[in-house]
Write a protein that holds these residues in place. Structure first.
Motif, PDB file in Angstrom:
ATOM      1  N   ALA A 133       0.836  -1.206   0.000  1.00 45.56           N
ATOM      2  CA  ALA A 133       0.000   0.000   0.000  1.00 45.56           C
ATOM      3  C   ALA A 133       0.871   1.257   0.000  1.00 45.56           C
ATOM      4  O   ALA A 133       0.570   2.235  -0.700  1.00 45.56           O
ATOM      5  CB  ALA A 133      -0.932  -0.009   1.210  1.00 45.56           C
ATOM      6  N   PHE A 134       1.943   1.226   0.774  1.00 45.98           N
ATOM      7  CA  PHE A 134       2.859   2.366   0.835  1.00 45.98           C
ATOM      8  C   PHE A 134       3.493   2.615  -0.532  1.00 45.98           C
ATOM      9  O   PHE A 134       3.530   3.757  -1.016  1.00 45.98           O
ATOM     10  CB  PHE A 134       3.938   2.107   1.892  1.00 45.98           C
ATOM     11  CG  PHE A 134       4.912   3.236   2.038  1.00 45.98           C
ATOM     12  CD1 PHE A 134       4.558   4.385   2.732  1.00 45.98           C
ATOM     13  CD2 PHE A 134       6.182   3.159   1.475  1.00 45.98           C
ATOM     14  CE1 PHE A 134       5.459   5.435   2.871  1.00 45.98           C
ATOM     15  CE2 PHE A 134       7.079   4.204   1.609  1.00 45.98           C
ATOM     16  CZ  PHE A 134       6.721   5.342   2.310  1.00 45.98           C
ATOM     17  N   ASP A 135       3.993   1.557  -1.175  1.00 47.79           N
ATOM     18  CA  ASP A 135       4.634   1.692  -2.492  1.00 47.79           C
ATOM     19  C   ASP A 135       3.645   2.208  -3.540  1.00 47.79           C
ATOM     20  O   ASP A 135       3.980   3.086  -4.347  1.00 47.79           O
ATOM     21  CB  ASP A 135       5.222   0.353  -2.940  1.00 47.79           C
ATOM     22  CG  ASP A 135       6.442  -0.062  -2.126  1.00 47.79           C
ATOM     23  OD1 ASP A 135       7.005   0.795  -1.414  1.00 47.79           O
ATOM     24  OD2 ASP A 135       6.824  -1.249  -2.199  1.00 47.79           O
ATOM     25  N   VAL A 136       2.430   1.676  -3.534  1.00 47.91           N
ATOM     26  CA  VAL A 136       1.409   2.124  -4.489  1.00 47.91           C
ATOM     27  C   VAL A 136       1.068   3.597  -4.216  1.00 47.91           C
ATOM     28  O   VAL A 136       0.907   4.387  -5.146  1.00 47.91           O
ATOM     29  CB  VAL A 136       0.152   1.230  -4.429  1.00 47.91           C
ATOM     30  CG1 VAL A 136      -1.000   1.846  -5.215  1.00 47.91           C
ATOM     31  CG2 VAL A 136       0.473  -0.164  -4.964  1.00 47.91           C
ATOM     32  N   GLY A 137       0.969   3.970  -2.955  1.00 48.98           N
ATOM     33  CA  GLY A 137       0.705   5.363  -2.601  1.00 48.98           C
ATOM     34  C   GLY A 137       1.798   6.288  -3.103  1.00 48.98           C
ATOM     35  O   GLY A 137       1.517   7.385  -3.619  1.00 48.98           O
ATOM     36  N   ILE A 138       3.056   5.877  -2.964  1.00 43.60           N
ATOM     37  CA  ILE A 138       4.182   6.685  -3.455  1.00 43.60           C
ATOM     38  C   ILE A 138       4.129   6.804  -4.979  1.00 43.60           C
ATOM     39  O   ILE A 138       4.356   7.883  -5.537  1.00 43.60           O
ATOM     40  CB  ILE A 138       5.535   6.095  -3.000  1.00 43.60           C
ATOM     41  CG1 ILE A 138       5.668   6.148  -1.482  1.00 43.60           C
ATOM     42  CG2 ILE A 138       6.706   6.810  -3.670  1.00 43.60           C
ATOM     43  CD1 ILE A 138       5.706   7.554  -0.908  1.00 43.60           C
ATOM     44  N   VAL A 180       1.449   6.681  -6.912  1.00 45.99           N
ATOM     45  CA  VAL A 180       0.350   7.596  -7.241  1.00 45.99           C
ATOM     46  C   VAL A 180       0.766   9.039  -6.971  1.00 45.99           C
ATOM     47  O   VAL A 180       0.534   9.935  -7.791  1.00 45.99           O
ATOM     48  CB  VAL A 180      -0.931   7.216  -6.466  1.00 45.99           C
ATOM     49  CG1 VAL A 180      -1.992   8.296  -6.593  1.00 45.99           C
ATOM     50  CG2 VAL A 180      -1.465   5.877  -6.951  1.00 45.99           C
ATOM     51  N   LEU A 181       1.409   9.269  -5.828  1.00 50.80           N
ATOM     52  CA  LEU A 181       1.869  10.618  -5.485  1.00 50.80           C
ATOM     53  C   LEU A 181       2.867  11.146  -6.515  1.00 50.80           C
ATOM     54  O   LEU A 181       2.754  12.288  -6.980  1.00 50.80           O
ATOM     55  CB  LEU A 181       2.493  10.623  -4.088  1.00 50.80           C
ATOM     56  CG  LEU A 181       2.984  11.968  -3.575  1.00 50.80           C
ATOM     57  CD1 LEU A 181       1.822  12.938  -3.400  1.00 50.80           C
ATOM     58  CD2 LEU A 181       3.736  11.801  -2.271  1.00 50.80           C
TER      59      LEU A 181
END
Length: 175
Positions: A64-69, A71-72
């Motif tokens: 989730a953290f990697d996907v969030g980064i 997207v950001l």
């Protein structure tokens, strides 16, 4: 003598940021986009790796953290000019949103509710033009944008000729 009224809103500041990215900061922007793209590719490789080795559940937080980064980073890349325009707007003095610029023979004077500033034509590094605006760059970090519709006195073609004569610089057309 010419006079132009301009509102330094998000649209104008975003266009100024885009013009700067496409001209004076072109090499820097390309390098930034390459590094950001490489980082996104590396993170995508890691995310795909979680699925390939079947450890999604064990690494759900990191996934989730990697996907969030990712997207950001994509949002920042796609909205770079708007973000830079927004930041420039936040740095403006209160009362500096609406300006009136008077172009005289040897200098031009920008007046807002916050301040009155005088500039010489020799301070202008580059002049760029879009469909709606003309932009002066005094450095790679300092620009001034003027709305073509805000021209109060004279004809736009006369103003272009006046600016090119006073600065000795061509006007770059930016799409």
């Amino acid at each position: 003598m010419f006079t132009i009224k301009t509102t330094y809103d998000l649209k104008a500041l975003t266009i100024m940021a885009r013009v700067l990215r496409k001209t004076l900061r072109k090499g820097h922007s390309i390098l930034t986009r390459i590094v950001t793209s490489a980082l996104i590719a590396a993170l995508l490789f890691i995310v795909v790796g979680y699925f390939l080795i079947g450890e999604v559940a064990e690494n759900l937080f990191m996934l989730a953290f990697d996907v969030g980064i990712i997207v950001l980073l994509l949002l920042i890349m796609l909205m770079e000019d708007t973000l830079n325009g927004w930041i420039a707007g936040k740095q403006m003095l209160p009362g500096g949103r609406d300006g009136k610029t008077t172009f005289e023979a040897d200098n031009y004077i920008i007046t807002t509710a916050a301040v009155t500033s005088t500039f010489t034509y020799g301070q202008i590094m580059a002049i760029c033009e879009t469909e709606e605006y003309i932009v002066f760059f005094l450095s790679k970090k300092h620009g001034q944008i003027f709305n073509k519709r805000g021209l109060q006195d004279g004809d736009w073609q006369d103003f272009r000729a006046f600016i090119m004569e006073r600065t000795g610089k061509p006007i770059q057309n930016i799409k």
